[in-house]
Design a protein around this motif. Structure first.
Motif, PDB file in Angstrom:
ATOM      1  N   ASP A  94       0.158  12.189  -9.338  1.00  0.00           N
ATOM      2  CA  ASP A  94      -0.598  13.419  -9.101  1.00  0.00           C
ATOM      3  C   ASP A  94       0.294  14.657  -9.152  1.00  0.00           C
ATOM      4  O   ASP A  94      -0.176  15.760  -8.901  1.00  0.00           O
ATOM      5  N   GLY A  95       1.572  14.463  -9.448  1.00  0.00           N
ATOM      6  CA  GLY A  95       2.483  15.584  -9.574  1.00  0.00           C
ATOM      7  C   GLY A  95       3.056  16.090  -8.270  1.00  0.00           C
ATOM      8  O   GLY A  95       3.689  17.137  -8.239  1.00  0.00           O
ATOM      9  N   GLN A  96       2.857  15.371  -7.198  1.00  0.00           N
ATOM     10  CA  GLN A  96       3.352  15.795  -5.889  1.00  0.00           C
ATOM     11  C   GLN A  96       4.667  15.067  -5.567  1.00  0.00           C
ATOM     12  O   GLN A  96       4.756  14.252  -4.648  1.00  0.00           O
ATOM     13  N   ILE A  97       5.678  15.382  -6.336  1.00  0.00           N
ATOM     14  CA  ILE A  97       6.962  14.693  -6.238  1.00  0.00           C
ATOM     15  C   ILE A  97       7.596  14.877  -4.861  1.00  0.00           C
ATOM     16  O   ILE A  97       8.082  13.914  -4.265  1.00  0.00           O
ATOM     17  N   ALA A  98       7.596  16.083  -4.343  1.00  0.00           N
ATOM     18  CA  ALA A  98       8.200  16.341  -3.027  1.00  0.00           C
ATOM     19  C   ALA A  98       7.489  15.534  -1.942  1.00  0.00           C
ATOM     20  O   ALA A  98       8.141  14.983  -1.045  1.00  0.00           O
ATOM     21  N   MET A  99       6.161  15.443  -2.018  1.00  0.00           N
ATOM     22  CA  MET A  99       5.405  14.678  -1.036  1.00  0.00           C
ATOM     23  C   MET A  99       5.746  13.194  -1.136  1.00  0.00           C
ATOM     24  O   MET A  99       5.873  12.498  -0.122  1.00  0.00           O
ATOM     25  N   ALA A 100       5.934  12.699  -2.357  1.00  0.00           N
ATOM     26  CA  ALA A 100       6.296  11.289  -2.552  1.00  0.00           C
ATOM     27  C   ALA A 100       7.665  11.007  -1.934  1.00  0.00           C
ATOM     28  O   ALA A 100       7.848   9.999  -1.236  1.00  0.00           O
ATOM     29  N   THR A 143       0.840  -1.197   0.000  1.00  0.00           N
ATOM     30  CA  THR A 143       0.000   0.000   0.000  1.00  0.00           C
ATOM     31  C   THR A 143       0.875   1.247   0.000  1.00  0.00           C
ATOM     32  O   THR A 143       0.598   2.213  -0.715  1.00  0.00           O
ATOM     33  N   PHE A 144       1.922   1.225   0.773  1.00  0.00           N
ATOM     34  CA  PHE A 144       2.883   2.334   0.808  1.00  0.00           C
ATOM     35  C   PHE A 144       3.435   2.613  -0.596  1.00  0.00           C
ATOM     36  O   PHE A 144       3.472   3.754  -1.051  1.00  0.00           O
ATOM     37  N   GLU A 145       3.834   1.559  -1.286  1.00  0.00           N
ATOM     38  CA  GLU A 145       4.378   1.718  -2.637  1.00  0.00           C
ATOM     39  C   GLU A 145       3.331   2.289  -3.599  1.00  0.00           C
ATOM     40  O   GLU A 145       3.620   3.189  -4.386  1.00  0.00           O
ATOM     41  N   TYR A 146       2.113   1.777  -3.533  1.00  0.00           N
ATOM     42  CA  TYR A 146       1.051   2.239  -4.427  1.00  0.00           C
ATOM     43  C   TYR A 146       0.703   3.698  -4.140  1.00  0.00           C
ATOM     44  O   TYR A 146       0.566   4.505  -5.065  1.00  0.00           O
ATOM     45  N   GLU A 147       0.575   4.044  -2.872  1.00  0.00           N
ATOM     46  CA  GLU A 147       0.238   5.427  -2.527  1.00  0.00           C
ATOM     47  C   GLU A 147       1.353   6.391  -2.951  1.00  0.00           C
ATOM     48  O   GLU A 147       1.073   7.511  -3.374  1.00  0.00           O
ATOM     49  N   THR A 148       2.589   5.935  -2.859  1.00  0.00           N
ATOM     50  CA  THR A 148       3.709   6.764  -3.310  1.00  0.00           C
ATOM     51  C   THR A 148       3.641   6.966  -4.821  1.00  0.00           C
ATOM     52  O   THR A 148       3.827   8.086  -5.321  1.00  0.00           O
ATOM     53  N   LEU A 149       3.357   5.905  -5.559  1.00  0.00           N
ATOM     54  CA  LEU A 149       3.191   6.023  -7.014  1.00  0.00           C
ATOM     55  C   LEU A 149       2.064   6.990  -7.354  1.00  0.00           C
ATOM     56  O   LEU A 149       2.222   7.850  -8.219  1.00  0.00           O
TER      57      LEU A 149
END
Length: 119
Positions: free
Chosen positions: A88-94, A77-83
């Motif tokens: 969504d364009g939120q690279i810094a958040m990822a 789930t962590f991996e999927y949510e990061t993807l």
């Protein structure tokens, strides 16, 4: 024992993840983060306790670290949510999610081992 632990772990994961998600929102995957960090602590703690108590039944190893913690933690789930965050364009958040999860997860495993040895 694995199935029983897995059942309880999956229910705990769903309940805690839902609770945290409802309280803190979905901008950052707070529920998954808390579950992964607490699961990291638990596996360090439980495996240390089980290793020090050699007279413990092997069923405890099947029930807790394999069954419960295996179902409770959410690496996929962590991996999927990061993807999804990247998509969504939120690279810094990822990157924050990955960095914080890895560093805090490692610290939690270490603290679990320390706590287990202290008993």
């Amino acid at each position: 024992m694995v199935g029983l632990g897995g059942f309880i772990g999956a229910i705990a994961r769903f309940a805690l993840g839902s609770y945290i998600g409802n309280r803190m929102g979905s901008r950052f995957p707070y529920g998954t983060f808390v579950i992964n960090i607490s699961g990291s602590f638990l596996i360090g703690f439980i495996l240390t306790i089980l290793a020090q108590r050699t007279d413990a039944s092997p069923n405890w190893r099947y029930l807790i670290p394999i069954g419960f913690i295996g179902a409770y933690t959410t690496f996929s789930t962590f991996e999927y949510e990061t993807l999804r965050t990247v998509q969504d364009g939120q690279i810094a958040m990822a990157f924050a999610n990955v960095g914080l999860s890895v560093i805090a997860g490692f610290a939690a495993v270490w603290l679990g081992v320390v706590a287990g040895r202290a008993l």
